[in-house]
Design a protein around this motif. Sequence first.
Motif, short mmCIF file in Angstrom:
data_model
loop_
_atom_site.label_atom_id
_atom_site.label_comp_id
_atom_site.label_asym_id
_atom_site.label_seq_id
_atom_site.Cartn_x
_atom_site.Cartn_y
_atom_site.Cartn_z
N ASN A 220 0.83 -1.22 0.00
CA ASN A 220 0.00 0.00 0.00
C ASN A 220 0.86 1.27 0.00
N VAL A 221 2.01 1.24 0.68
CA VAL A 221 2.91 2.39 0.67
C VAL A 221 3.52 2.55 -0.72
N GLY A 222 3.92 1.44 -1.33
CA GLY A 222 4.48 1.50 -2.68
C GLY A 222 3.50 2.09 -3.67
N LYS A 223 2.25 1.65 -3.60
CA LYS A 223 1.24 2.14 -4.54
C LYS A 223 0.95 3.62 -4.32
N GLU A 224 0.97 4.06 -3.08
CA GLU A 224 0.73 5.47 -2.79
C GLU A 224 1.88 6.34 -3.29
N ILE A 225 3.11 5.92 -3.03
CA ILE A 225 4.26 6.66 -3.52
C ILE A 225 4.28 6.66 -5.05
N ALA A 226 3.94 5.53 -5.65
CA ALA A 226 3.88 5.44 -7.12
C ALA A 226 2.90 6.47 -7.68
N ARG A 227 1.75 6.56 -7.07
CA ARG A 227 0.76 7.54 -7.52
C ARG A 227 1.31 8.96 -7.46
N ILE A 228 1.99 9.27 -6.37
CA ILE A 228 2.50 10.62 -6.16
C ILE A 228 3.61 10.96 -7.14
N VAL A 229 4.48 10.00 -7.46
CA VAL A 229 5.60 10.28 -8.38
C VAL A 229 5.22 10.08 -9.84
N GLY A 230 4.00 9.65 -10.11
CA GLY A 230 3.54 9.51 -11.48
C GLY A 230 3.81 8.15 -12.12
N ALA A 231 4.02 7.13 -11.30
CA ALA A 231 4.21 5.77 -11.82
C ALA A 231 2.84 5.09 -11.79
N HIS A 232 2.06 5.28 -12.85
CA HIS A 232 0.66 4.85 -12.85
C HIS A 232 0.41 3.51 -13.50
N LYS A 233 1.39 2.95 -14.21
CA LYS A 233 1.17 1.68 -14.90
C LYS A 233 1.43 0.53 -13.93
N PHE A 234 0.38 -0.25 -13.69
CA PHE A 234 0.49 -1.36 -12.74
C PHE A 234 1.01 -2.60 -13.44
#
Length: 176
Positions: free
Chosen positions: A10-24
């Motif tokens: 969940n932390v990884g996904k939140e940080i990803a969202r914030i830095v613009g890493a949207h492709k899962f």
Amino acid sequence: MIAILTDKPNVGKEIARIVGAHKFEKGYMTGNGYMVTWTFGNMLSLAMPKDYGNAKLEREDFPLVPKTFRLIVKHVRAEDGWIPDINAVMQLKTVEKVLEQCDTIIAATDASREGEMVFRYLYGYLGCKQPVLRLWISSLTDEAVRKGMENLLPLRMFDNLFLASDSRNKADWMLG
């Protein structure tokens, strides 16, 4: 490419969202020059006495102090004993794949002794050589993460924190 490693999905996904890493992808997210992946907490642990050739310990075997402590993938109890946790094994392979593709790694595990140990154990276990910066934040708000990303710290600043955690972990092993 820059890898960001957290110790919780969940932390990884939140940080990803914030830095613009949207492709899962399976076990990580990509985008905007980042690959963000995560562990499941302590996916690695110190090897058990049996892993050093001491299957059945006797009183005279103590104190048991390995010359070099080894790390193993987290094990879970099964009907016929302890076996590697398949989820940990699979995610470890994903983390390895992500880190191999990146020039720089950002350690974004918890801002604590335990978080530092989780990162250092994994980095060493995988034989990583890339330079590492530390994201040191105590909140997952967009503002806190962005500010932390603008102020990444050298990993060496946290060497003593790791040493404290590693020493405690090894002492617990010897006494436990």
